[in-house]
Design a protein around this motif. Structure first.
Motif, PDB file in Angstrom:
ATOM      1  N   PHE A   1      -6.177  12.517   0.982  1.00  0.00           N
ATOM      2  CA  PHE A   1      -6.077  12.617   2.438  1.00  0.00           C
ATOM      3  C   PHE A   1      -6.839  11.464   3.097  1.00  0.00           C
ATOM      4  CE2 PHE A   1      -7.768  14.150   6.520  1.00  0.00           C
ATOM      5  CZ  PHE A   1      -6.579  14.415   7.179  1.00  0.00           C
ATOM      6  N   GLY A   2      -8.038  11.178   2.587  1.00  0.00           N
ATOM      7  CA  GLY A   2      -8.792  10.039   3.104  1.00  0.00           C
ATOM      8  C   GLY A   2      -8.059   8.731   2.885  1.00  0.00           C
ATOM      9  N   PHE A   3      -7.445   8.576   1.707  1.00  0.00           N
ATOM     10  CA  PHE A   3      -6.678   7.375   1.405  1.00  0.00           C
ATOM     11  C   PHE A   3      -5.525   7.217   2.398  1.00  0.00           C
ATOM     12  CE2 PHE A   3      -4.279   5.055  -2.252  1.00  0.00           C
ATOM     13  CZ  PHE A   3      -4.432   3.856  -1.585  1.00  0.00           C
ATOM     14  N   ALA A   4      -4.828   8.319   2.708  1.00  0.00           N
ATOM     15  CA  ALA A   4      -3.710   8.261   3.645  1.00  0.00           C
ATOM     16  C   ALA A   4      -4.178   7.834   5.037  1.00  0.00           C
ATOM     17  CB  ALA A   4      -3.014   9.623   3.711  1.00  0.00           C
ATOM     18  N   ILE A   5      -5.316   8.362   5.479  1.00  0.00           N
ATOM     19  CA  ILE A   5      -5.865   7.943   6.775  1.00  0.00           C
ATOM     20  C   ILE A   5      -6.167   6.443   6.752  1.00  0.00           C
ATOM     21  CG2 ILE A   5      -7.775   8.236   8.397  1.00  0.00           C
ATOM     22  CD1 ILE A   5      -5.834  10.566   8.337  1.00  0.00           C
ATOM     23  N   GLY A   6      -6.683   5.962   5.629  1.00  0.00           N
ATOM     24  CA  GLY A   6      -6.949   4.532   5.494  1.00  0.00           C
ATOM     25  C   GLY A   6      -5.689   3.699   5.637  1.00  0.00           C
ATOM     26  N   LEU A   7      -4.565   4.181   5.102  1.00  0.00           N
ATOM     27  CA  LEU A   7      -3.307   3.442   5.225  1.00  0.00           C
ATOM     28  C   LEU A   7      -2.849   3.376   6.684  1.00  0.00           C
ATOM     29  CD1 LEU A   7      -1.171   4.504   2.135  1.00  0.00           C
ATOM     30  CD2 LEU A   7      -2.979   2.811   2.334  1.00  0.00           C
ATOM     31  N   PHE A   8      -2.994   4.473   7.420  1.00  0.00           N
ATOM     32  CA  PHE A   8      -2.637   4.444   8.841  1.00  0.00           C
ATOM     33  C   PHE A   8      -3.504   3.434   9.592  1.00  0.00           C
ATOM     34  CE2 PHE A   8      -1.032   8.840   7.976  1.00  0.00           C
ATOM     35  CZ  PHE A   8       0.292   8.588   8.304  1.00  0.00           C
ATOM     36  N   LEU A   9      -4.804   3.407   9.271  1.00  0.00           N
ATOM     37  CA  LEU A   9      -5.692   2.449   9.929  1.00  0.00           C
ATOM     38  C   LEU A   9      -5.312   1.013   9.571  1.00  0.00           C
ATOM     39  CD1 LEU A   9      -9.173   4.218   9.545  1.00  0.00           C
ATOM     40  CD2 LEU A   9      -7.875   3.860  11.655  1.00  0.00           C
ATOM     41  N   LEU A  10      -4.928   0.786   8.329  1.00  0.00           N
ATOM     42  CA  LEU A  10      -4.497  -0.558   7.927  1.00  0.00           C
ATOM     43  C   LEU A  10      -3.261  -0.985   8.715  1.00  0.00           C
ATOM     44  CD1 LEU A  10      -4.963  -0.374   4.048  1.00  0.00           C
ATOM     45  CD2 LEU A  10      -6.147  -1.941   5.587  1.00  0.00           C
TER      46      LEU A  10
ATOM     47  N   LEU B   1     -15.218  -0.934   8.523  1.00  0.00           N
ATOM     48  CA  LEU B   1     -15.988   0.031   7.739  1.00  0.00           C
ATOM     49  C   LEU B   1     -15.210   1.335   7.579  1.00  0.00           C
ATOM     50  CD1 LEU B   1     -18.620   0.872   6.345  1.00  0.00           C
ATOM     51  CD2 LEU B   1     -19.504   1.543   8.594  1.00  0.00           C
ATOM     52  N   GLY B   2     -14.560   1.786   8.653  1.00  0.00           N
ATOM     53  CA  GLY B   2     -13.782   3.017   8.574  1.00  0.00           C
ATOM     54  C   GLY B   2     -12.646   2.908   7.574  1.00  0.00           C
ATOM     55  N   ILE B   3     -11.946   1.777   7.580  1.00  0.00           N
ATOM     56  CA  ILE B   3     -10.861   1.568   6.620  1.00  0.00           C
ATOM     57  C   ILE B   3     -11.395   1.649   5.193  1.00  0.00           C
ATOM     58  CG2 ILE B   3      -9.269  -0.166   5.710  1.00  0.00           C
ATOM     59  CD1 ILE B   3      -8.854  -1.117   8.594  1.00  0.00           C
TER      60      ILE B   3
ATOM     61  N   PHE C   1       0.809  -1.215   0.000  1.00  0.00           N
ATOM     62  CA  PHE C   1       0.000   0.000   0.000  1.00  0.00           C
ATOM     63  C   PHE C   1       0.847   1.272   0.000  1.00  0.00           C
ATOM     64  CE2 PHE C   1      -3.408  -2.858   1.396  1.00  0.00           C
ATOM     65  CZ  PHE C   1      -4.480  -2.359   0.661  1.00  0.00           C
ATOM     66  N   VAL C   2       2.050   1.218   0.550  1.00  0.00           N
ATOM     67  CA  VAL C   2       2.893   2.416   0.566  1.00  0.00           C
ATOM     68  C   VAL C   2       3.263   2.814  -0.853  1.00  0.00           C
ATOM     69  CG1 VAL C   2       5.081   3.403   1.334  1.00  0.00           C
ATOM     70  CG2 VAL C   2       3.774   1.920   2.863  1.00  0.00           C
ATOM     71  N   LEU C   3       3.750   1.856  -1.640  1.00  0.00           N
ATOM     72  CA  LEU C   3       4.101   2.162  -3.022  1.00  0.00           C
ATOM     73  C   LEU C   3       2.860   2.457  -3.855  1.00  0.00           C
ATOM     74  CD1 LEU C   3       7.009  -0.321  -3.819  1.00  0.00           C
ATOM     75  CD2 LEU C   3       7.126   2.111  -3.310  1.00  0.00           C
TER      76      LEU C   3
END
Length: 711
Positions: free
Chosen positions: A225-234, A277-279, A182-184
């Protein structure tokens, strides 16, 4: 070279060739290549396409092997994937502590429970059916677009710069669909966004183009920005951001990738509930930005300010498909949070209908096609949101077929624009079918495919999505939602046929009219532009039936690990079957009705459409015409609620900075100046004055001693 090594070499070369073309064109284009700056890009993209086919055939052979009976003792894998790690980009030890229980509150595996694992980001590429399909489609369409651009951009003074940006764009997209973490994925997600900013604003001296580039960039920042928050949650949920399983640093344990074999074999390890759901909603936010879905769709129509080949690339093969790809890749996460799938379906169905309603009244041919892209992407989201293997396969199949006929339509519109001296307003030209016969007939093929008429490509993929939505509406959770979306998608199909052929009839039929900007030499585009049109027209005719034959596309795609695991299969079988024959006949009739209605209004007496326009503009018609032509005032709402408040805040911040902060700083700077000026006035150079001051000072000291005696 062994088969795995051969596949790994192909995985590296496919994105490396466009990157090499970027570097060569950037260095040699301005001074050496000049008007031949297209050569590195064309050669690299065609070669990447050929290599993508080789990779696809190699993976297809692996799929056939996977379908054969396994020898006893041979490990059983879920789907087909080959992961190739090039190097480690980042490695931080002991960054994640694995709890004693897993995400399902069950005891974790003994080899990982209570252990600390590092945060490792490998530069890893993967080859599976989903990646192979995306690579083949992206490189094929991109190759045709850059060949077309040789004729379209030949007089542009930024010729070398255009091909540098395009090569970088294609490199970023091929990497986006090839990486295995997901980082790349996020890195190249952003790279695609930067390239779109450069290409949309390519003619930066035009204020409209510069504004469109900034709008695309800023709107996508919201989704990203939403995508980045999703990565932190993952990361905090799963302890890794890799798709695949990775070693834990010793031979005793392995970290289960988010989409890896270990987790796919145990679907209960996927997080549901509020966290899951949040992710998924964070990932959907990112996808809505890139794939121009409501409410982040507003950047795509304005992106028409870039060169037409850029429009074809963005709309057909690259940027806007990234969101659809990402959701399809993350299917196991969405299956664990079915509410998120319903959100995806609802967003897709609503966006498809809304964009179709807007397209009906637009007068700019490229803008009509832009809203068409938004609508068709809505169909893809609807297919993914159905949540069954049939729906997801249909959504990806529509992405695949849409790439061909949408690239065709945009390039045909560019051919018209090229001949009309840059004019694309359909009110200013007509009757071009004899002036531009090749463009005319190829546009017909694209229009029929977009309208979903048998046997063109759009018929097979769009009907599959509508059928999957209808099947999901028969029973199961949220059946009413999917039933509503089913009927909405059918009405959208009617509108699609209507506005598509409205554009065709207004452009190519009626009395021949050419705007003054075209001069007296308007003619068919050169062969370097029409040849890609003919190739894409053939694809628009054949590709749907060819790949739907015996469900070849769905069968191959179904061996992607994310789509082959038991969770999605269970969800699919639970939805039941559905016959598409009756639906195919009905949807074709709906499309033909839309085409017939467009012919009645735009090939017949024009007074009929004028009466209808007046009716729809009146209170009796609920002023629907104004709503549609005004794009439902969504841009105005954004301006009122977002743009102007931010401008006011920026103006207030500027005033505060200019007059308060700078004022205080300037005041502090002036105090020494004023004090210096006072003291400077005492330095008159008169000895008598200095003597007088000394006497006065002595008297002050004596007086002080008398007033405050020391004893």
């Amino acid at each position: 070279m062994s088969e795995p090594e051969n596949i790994k070499t192909l995985m590296v070369l496919i994105p490396a060739l466009p990157l090499g073309a970027t570097l060569v064109t950037a260095v040699l284009g301005p001074k050496v290549l000049k008007q031949r700056s297209h050569l590195p890009t064309v050669i690299a993209l065609v070669a990447s396409f050929v290599l993508s086919l080789f990779l696809l055939f190699d993976v297809r052979a692996r799929v056939d092997e996977a379908a054969s009976p396994k020898v006893d003792g041979q490990p059983k894998t879920i789907g087909v994937e080959i992961v190739h790690t090039l190097w480690t980009w980042a490695a931080i030890d002991n960054e994640y502590h694995h709890p004693a229980t897993d995400v399902a509150d069950k005891p974790a595996r003994g080899d990982v429970a209570g252990r600390d694992f590092g945060f490792i980001v490998d530069v890893s590429l993967r080859a599976d059916p989903l990646t192979c399909i995306m690579l083949s489609m992206v490189t094929f369409v991109s190759s045709l677009v850059v060949i077309y651009a040789v004729g379209y951009m030949h007089d542009d003074r930024g010729y070398w710069r255009f091909y540098t940006y395009v090569s970088l764009f294609v490199f970023s997209m091929t990497m986006l669909v090839s990486v295995s973490n997901f980082v790349l994925l996020y890195v190249f997600w952003e790279a695609v966004g930067v390239c779109s900013y450069l290409l949309v604003g390519f003619w930066y001296e035009k204020p409209a183009a510069a504004a469109a580039g900034k709008k695309a960039f800023l709107v996508n920042r919201i989704g990203d920005f939403g995508f980045a928050i999703g990565l932190f949650l993952l990361w905090v949920t799963y302890g890794t951001l890799n798709f695949h399983d990775t070693p834990a640093g010793d031979a005793t344990a392995a970290v289960a990738g988010i989409l890896g074999q270990m987790r796919l074999a145990n679907p209960e390890l996927y997080v549901g509930g509020a966290v899951g759901l949040g992710i998924c909603l964070c990932l959907v936010t990112g996808a809505c930005g890139k794939s121009a879905q409501f409410p982040l769709h507003v950047w795509l129509p304005d992106a028409m300010e870039g060169p037409t080949p850029v429009s074809a690339l963005i709309h057909a093969a690259t940027m806007v498909t990234a969101g659809v790809y990402m959701i399809a890749r993350c299917t196991p996460l969405f299956v664990a949070a079915p509410e998120a799938q319903q959100v995806v379906a609802a967003i897709g169905g609503f966006t498809a209908l809304m964009a179709a309603l807007i397209a009906v009244t637009q007068t700019d041919l490229k803008r009509v096609l832009a809203y068409s892209t938004i609508s068709q992407l809505g169909y893809m989201f609807l297919g993914l949101g159905v949540g069954t293997l049939a729906g997801i396969s249909a959504g990806m199949f529509h992405l695949f077929t849409h790439a061909f006929f949408k690239a065709l339509l945009f390039l045909a519109a560019g051919s018209v624009m090229h001949a009309m001296g840059g004019v694309i307003d359909m009110r200013r030209f007509s009757g071009l079918r004899y002036l531009m016969p090749t463009t005319f007939w190829t546009f017909w093929f694209g229009a029929l495919a977009l309208s979903g008429v048998f046997p063109f490509a759009g018929f097979w993929s769009k009907d599959a999505i509508i059928g999957a939505a209808g099947a999901r509406g028969e029973a199961g959770p949220a059946a009413m939602l999917y039933t509503v979306l089913f009927w909405a998608s059918l009405f959208t199909a009617f509108l699609t046929a209507f506005y598509t052929f409205r554009g065709l009839f207004l452009t190519f039929y009626g009395r021949e009219r050419v705007p003054p900007e075209a001069g007296h030499h308007a003619h068919e585009s050169p062969s370097v532009m029409t040849a890609p049109l003919m190739v894409l027209a053939l694809c628009a005719l054949c590709v749907g039936a060819l790949f739907d034959w015996h469900h070849l596309f769905a069968a191959f795609l179904g061996h992607t690990p994310s789509l082959a695991y038991s969770g999605i299969q269970t969800a699919t079988h639970a939805s039941g079957g559905h016959s598409h024959l009756g639906l195919a006949v009905f949807s074709t009739a709906v499309a033909l009705l839309g085409i017939g209605l467009a012919a009645y209004f735009y090939l017949g007496d024009q007074r009929q459409i004028e009466r209808l326009t007046r009716l729809m503009s009146s209170p009796l018609g609920l002023k629907l015409y104004q709503l549609s032509s005004g794009k439902f005032y969504i841009d105005a709402i954004y301006a009122l609620l977002v743009v102007w408040p931010l401008r006011l805040a920026a103006s207030a911040s500027y005033w505060f900075d200019r007059y308060v902060i700078d004022g205080l700083v300037n005041f502090c700077g002036h105090v020494p100046v004023v004090l210096g000026a006072v003291l400077r006035s005492l330095q008159s150079g008169m000895v008598q004055f200095y003597a007088l001051v000394m006497v006065l000072g002595t008297l002050v000291l004596i007086a002080t001693l008398f007033v405050w005696p020391t004893g």
